[in-house]
Design a protein around this motif. Structure first.
Motif, PDB file in Angstrom:
ATOM      1  N   VAL A 117      -6.877 -20.465   8.509  1.00 58.31           N
ATOM      2  CA  VAL A 117      -7.436 -19.259   7.881  1.00 58.31           C
ATOM      3  C   VAL A 117      -7.787 -18.280   8.996  1.00 58.31           C
ATOM      4  N   VAL A 118      -7.226 -17.088   8.931  1.00 59.41           N
ATOM      5  CA  VAL A 118      -7.438 -16.121  10.010  1.00 59.41           C
ATOM      6  C   VAL A 118      -7.949 -14.794   9.456  1.00 59.41           C
ATOM      7  N   ASP A 119      -8.592 -14.052  10.327  1.00 61.38           N
ATOM      8  CA  ASP A 119      -8.982 -12.692   9.968  1.00 61.38           C
ATOM      9  C   ASP A 119      -7.775 -11.807  10.194  1.00 61.38           C
ATOM     10  N   TYR A 120      -7.406 -11.097   9.185  1.00 59.12           N
ATOM     11  CA  TYR A 120      -6.196 -10.287   9.254  1.00 59.12           C
ATOM     12  C   TYR A 120      -6.549  -8.859   8.875  1.00 59.12           C
ATOM     13  N   GLU A 121      -6.063  -7.926   9.663  1.00 62.41           N
ATOM     14  CA  GLU A 121      -6.367  -6.533   9.355  1.00 62.41           C
ATOM     15  C   GLU A 121      -5.294  -5.955   8.448  1.00 62.41           C
ATOM     16  N   PHE A 122      -5.698  -5.663   7.228  1.00 61.74           N
ATOM     17  CA  PHE A 122      -4.748  -5.126   6.266  1.00 61.74           C
ATOM     18  C   PHE A 122      -4.527  -3.647   6.515  1.00 61.74           C
ATOM     19  N   LYS A 123      -3.251  -3.295   6.597  1.00 62.98           N
ATOM     20  CA  LYS A 123      -2.934  -1.871   6.653  1.00 62.98           C
ATOM     21  C   LYS A 123      -2.756  -1.422   5.218  1.00 62.98           C
ATOM     22  N   ASP A 124      -3.298  -0.288   4.897  1.00 60.62           N
ATOM     23  CA  ASP A 124      -3.244   0.136   3.515  1.00 60.62           C
ATOM     24  C   ASP A 124      -1.905   0.779   3.191  1.00 60.62           C
ATOM     25  N   GLU A 125      -0.947  -0.088   2.868  1.00 58.53           N
ATOM     26  CA  GLU A 125       0.402   0.399   2.620  1.00 58.53           C
ATOM     27  C   GLU A 125       0.488   1.241   1.358  1.00 58.53           C
ATOM     28  N   ASN A 126      -0.432   0.994   0.418  1.00 55.27           N
ATOM     29  CA  ASN A 126      -0.396   1.751  -0.832  1.00 55.27           C
ATOM     30  C   ASN A 126      -0.637   3.240  -0.600  1.00 55.27           C
ATOM     31  N   ASP A 127      -1.393   3.552   0.420  1.00 55.99           N
ATOM     32  CA  ASP A 127      -1.653   4.951   0.739  1.00 55.99           C
ATOM     33  C   ASP A 127      -0.346   5.705   0.975  1.00 55.99           C
ATOM     34  N   ILE A 128       0.557   5.031   1.638  1.00 56.31           N
ATOM     35  CA  ILE A 128       1.834   5.668   1.946  1.00 56.31           C
ATOM     36  C   ILE A 128       2.675   5.775   0.665  1.00 56.31           C
ATOM     37  N   LEU A 129       2.683   4.697  -0.101  1.00 52.54           N
ATOM     38  CA  LEU A 129       3.494   4.658  -1.324  1.00 52.54           C
ATOM     39  C   LEU A 129       3.138   5.762  -2.298  1.00 52.54           C
ATOM     40  N   PHE A 130       1.860   6.084  -2.421  1.00 54.39           N
ATOM     41  CA  PHE A 130       1.451   6.992  -3.480  1.00 54.39           C
ATOM     42  C   PHE A 130       1.115   8.386  -2.966  1.00 54.39           C
ATOM     43  N   GLU A 131       1.515   8.694  -1.750  1.00 62.29           N
ATOM     44  CA  GLU A 131       1.238  10.024  -1.219  1.00 62.29           C
ATOM     45  C   GLU A 131       2.039  11.092  -1.945  1.00 62.29           C
TER      46      GLU A 131
END
Ligand SMILES: [Zn+2]
Length: 131
Positions: A117-131
């Motif tokens: 189990v690791v700490d993972y930094e999520f990039k907010d890909e949805n921001d790009i999708l719905f721009e």
């Protein structure tokens, strides 16, 4: 193989809220970290099984599966082992009470494997999708 802490927490939460019904989904990864759970449309869930209609699976690469055992028994059933063998390389079974200790990971042959189990930094890909 690893799993993002947030993803694991999400899995445990949905498993918990689905109980006494089973929850089932597919896993997708970024690199070697499992970051996403894909709920398969048309999944029929009861207190005995969650039958995933794999032909309904969205056309994205998945590396394994996750499902819950509300009974708390985290041993894969015969049906589970058949699915493990067919689809993907990592398979998580979460059992009641769905806390951070009540889950196991198996390989395609149903052999228990360690999933870090690791700490993972999520990039907010949805921001790009719905721009
Ligand atoms: Zn099962």
């Amino acid at each position: 193989m690893k799993i993002a802490r947030e993803t694991l927490q999400f899995i445990l939460e949905v498993c918990k809220s689905s109980a006494p019904h089973e929850f089932a989904g597919m896993l997708s990864a970024s690199g070697d970290v499992i970051t996403e759970v894909i709920v398969v449309p048309g999944t029929e869930s009861s207190d005995e099984s969650a039958v995933m209609q794999l032909f309904m699976l969205p056309n994205i690469h998945t590396i394994g599966s996750v499902h819950s055992h509300p009974s708390g028994n985290m041993t894969p059933s015969g049906v589970d082992l058949e699915l493990f063998d067919k689809k993907g390389v990592v398979h998580i079974i979460a059992g009641a009470p769905f806390d951070l200790k009540s889950w196991r990971c198996y390989d395609k042959d149903g052999i228990p494997v360690k999933l870090e189990v690791v700490d993972y930094e999520f990039k907010d890909e949805n921001d790009i999708l719905f721009e």
